[in-house]
Scaffold this motif. Structure first.
Motif, PDB file in Angstrom:
ATOM      1  N   LEU A   5       0.833  -1.189   0.000  1.00  0.00           N
ATOM      2  CA  LEU A   5       0.000   0.000   0.000  1.00  0.00           C
ATOM      3  C   LEU A   5       0.874   1.249   0.000  1.00  0.00           C
ATOM      4  CD1 LEU A   5      -2.506  -0.933   2.862  1.00  0.00           C
ATOM      5  CD2 LEU A   5      -2.828  -1.230   0.402  1.00  0.00           C
ATOM      6  N   LYS A   6       0.395   2.266  -0.687  1.00  0.00           N
ATOM      7  CA  LYS A   6       1.017   3.591  -0.613  1.00  0.00           C
ATOM      8  C   LYS A   6      -0.111   4.583  -0.430  1.00  0.00           C
ATOM      9  CE  LYS A   6       4.034   6.895  -2.822  1.00  0.00           C
ATOM     10  NZ  LYS A   6       4.800   7.254  -4.014  1.00  0.00           N
TER      11      LYS A   6
ATOM     12  N   THR B 107       7.548  -0.414  -4.309  1.00  0.00           N
ATOM     13  CA  THR B 107       7.863  -1.723  -3.725  1.00  0.00           C
ATOM     14  C   THR B 107       9.368  -1.921  -3.668  1.00  0.00           C
ATOM     15  OG1 THR B 107       5.807  -2.601  -4.619  1.00  0.00           O
ATOM     16  CG2 THR B 107       7.438  -4.203  -3.886  1.00  0.00           C
ATOM     17  N   ARG B 108      10.072  -1.516  -4.711  1.00  0.00           N
ATOM     18  CA  ARG B 108      11.538  -1.627  -4.717  1.00  0.00           C
ATOM     19  C   ARG B 108      12.136  -0.784  -3.583  1.00  0.00           C
ATOM     20  NH1 ARG B 108      10.508  -2.642 -10.142  1.00  0.00           N
ATOM     21  NH2 ARG B 108      10.329  -0.486 -10.837  1.00  0.00           N
TER      22      ARG B 108
ATOM     23  N   ALA C 258       3.054  -1.882   3.990  1.00  0.00           N
ATOM     24  CA  ALA C 258       2.854  -3.175   3.342  1.00  0.00           C
ATOM     25  C   ALA C 258       2.006  -4.040   4.247  1.00  0.00           C
ATOM     26  CB  ALA C 258       4.196  -3.862   3.091  1.00  0.00           C
ATOM     27  N   ILE C 259       1.119  -4.768   3.653  1.00  0.00           N
ATOM     28  CA  ILE C 259       0.288  -5.707   4.404  1.00  0.00           C
ATOM     29  C   ILE C 259       0.513  -7.064   3.780  1.00  0.00           C
ATOM     30  CG2 ILE C 259      -2.044  -6.401   5.032  1.00  0.00           C
ATOM     31  CD1 ILE C 259      -2.836  -3.514   4.985  1.00  0.00           C
ATOM     32  N   ALA C 260       0.754  -8.038   4.622  1.00  0.00           N
ATOM     33  CA  ALA C 260       0.967  -9.379   4.110  1.00  0.00           C
ATOM     34  C   ALA C 260       0.176 -10.352   4.946  1.00  0.00           C
ATOM     35  CB  ALA C 260       2.446  -9.720   4.184  1.00  0.00           C
ATOM     36  N   SER C 261      -0.096 -11.463   4.366  1.00  0.00           N
ATOM     37  CA  SER C 261      -0.837 -12.472   5.124  1.00  0.00           C
ATOM     38  C   SER C 261      -0.157 -13.811   4.997  1.00  0.00           C
ATOM     39  CB  SER C 261      -2.273 -12.579   4.616  1.00  0.00           C
ATOM     40  OG  SER C 261      -2.279 -12.987   3.266  1.00  0.00           O
ATOM     41  N   ARG C 262      -0.260 -14.584   6.039  1.00  0.00           N
ATOM     42  CA  ARG C 262       0.218 -15.962   6.032  1.00  0.00           C
ATOM     43  C   ARG C 262      -0.984 -16.797   6.391  1.00  0.00           C
ATOM     44  NH1 ARG C 262       4.878 -18.682   5.601  1.00  0.00           N
ATOM     45  NH2 ARG C 262       5.024 -20.641   6.718  1.00  0.00           N
TER      46      ARG C 262
END
Length: 172
Positions: free
Chosen positions: A110-111, A133-134, A166-170
């Motif tokens: 996200l930005k 992202t970079r 940033a959002i991430a899911s596991r």
């Protein structure tokens, strides 16, 4: 625990002791005050509290950002191990994509509250499509002070904030 899963005091105490052991703390931690714990120990307690009721989803908002790198590694490894043991899914929120990559199956970047990139953790880490992202990937600490300074300057020039990006899911 008494609200969600009422049980006799002895049963609750044993579950608390078991969870403390699972996160690498001794039973006497249940009798200590918060000021008597290190940052890493406090994070282990937070993990124990989050997992003691066996939730299906745990939201982890910057769970290791205030810890030094060696303690971060310990806590992240613990979280991964407990995730495998419990089967809980993590919604892991962080601006540190190196940690997100390690813990996540899928990543959403996200930005300013808008999705700029999404995909598998491996795809995003290996071949980011967006400059933003970079920049997040380049924010991971490196041992070379000159390279770190160049990365920091590039992030500042691009307006990368310290807010969660940033959002991430596991998910299992």
């Amino acid at each position: 625990m008494q609200i969600h899963e009422p049980a006799p005091k002895a049963v609750v105490r044993e579950r608390v002791f078991e969870m403390l052991r699972r996160v690498g703390l001794s039973e006497d931690a249940a009798q200590r005050f918060p000021a008597q714990f290190s940052g890493g120990q406090k994070q282990r307690i937070a993990i124990a509290r989050a997992l003691i009721l066996a939730p299906k989803l745990v939201v982890c908002d910057e769970p290791v950002s205030a810890l030094d790198l060696s303690i971060q590694a310990e806590v992240i490894n613990l979280m991964a191990e407990l995730q495998r043991e419990t089967g809980a899914s993590y919604l892991f929120i962080s601006h540190d994509l190196s940690i997100v990559h390690y813990l996540s199956d899928r990543i959403v970047v996200l930005k300013s509250g808008h999705v700029v990139e999404r995909g598998s953790a491996e795809e995003i880490y290996r071949d980011p499509q967006q400059d933003y992202t970079r920049l997040l990937l380049d924010a991971a600490p490196v041992p070379d002070p000159a390279l770190q300074a160049r990365r920091t300057a590039a992030r500042e020039k691009a307006g990368l904030s310290d807010r969660t990006d940033a959002i991430a899911s596991r998910v299992r």
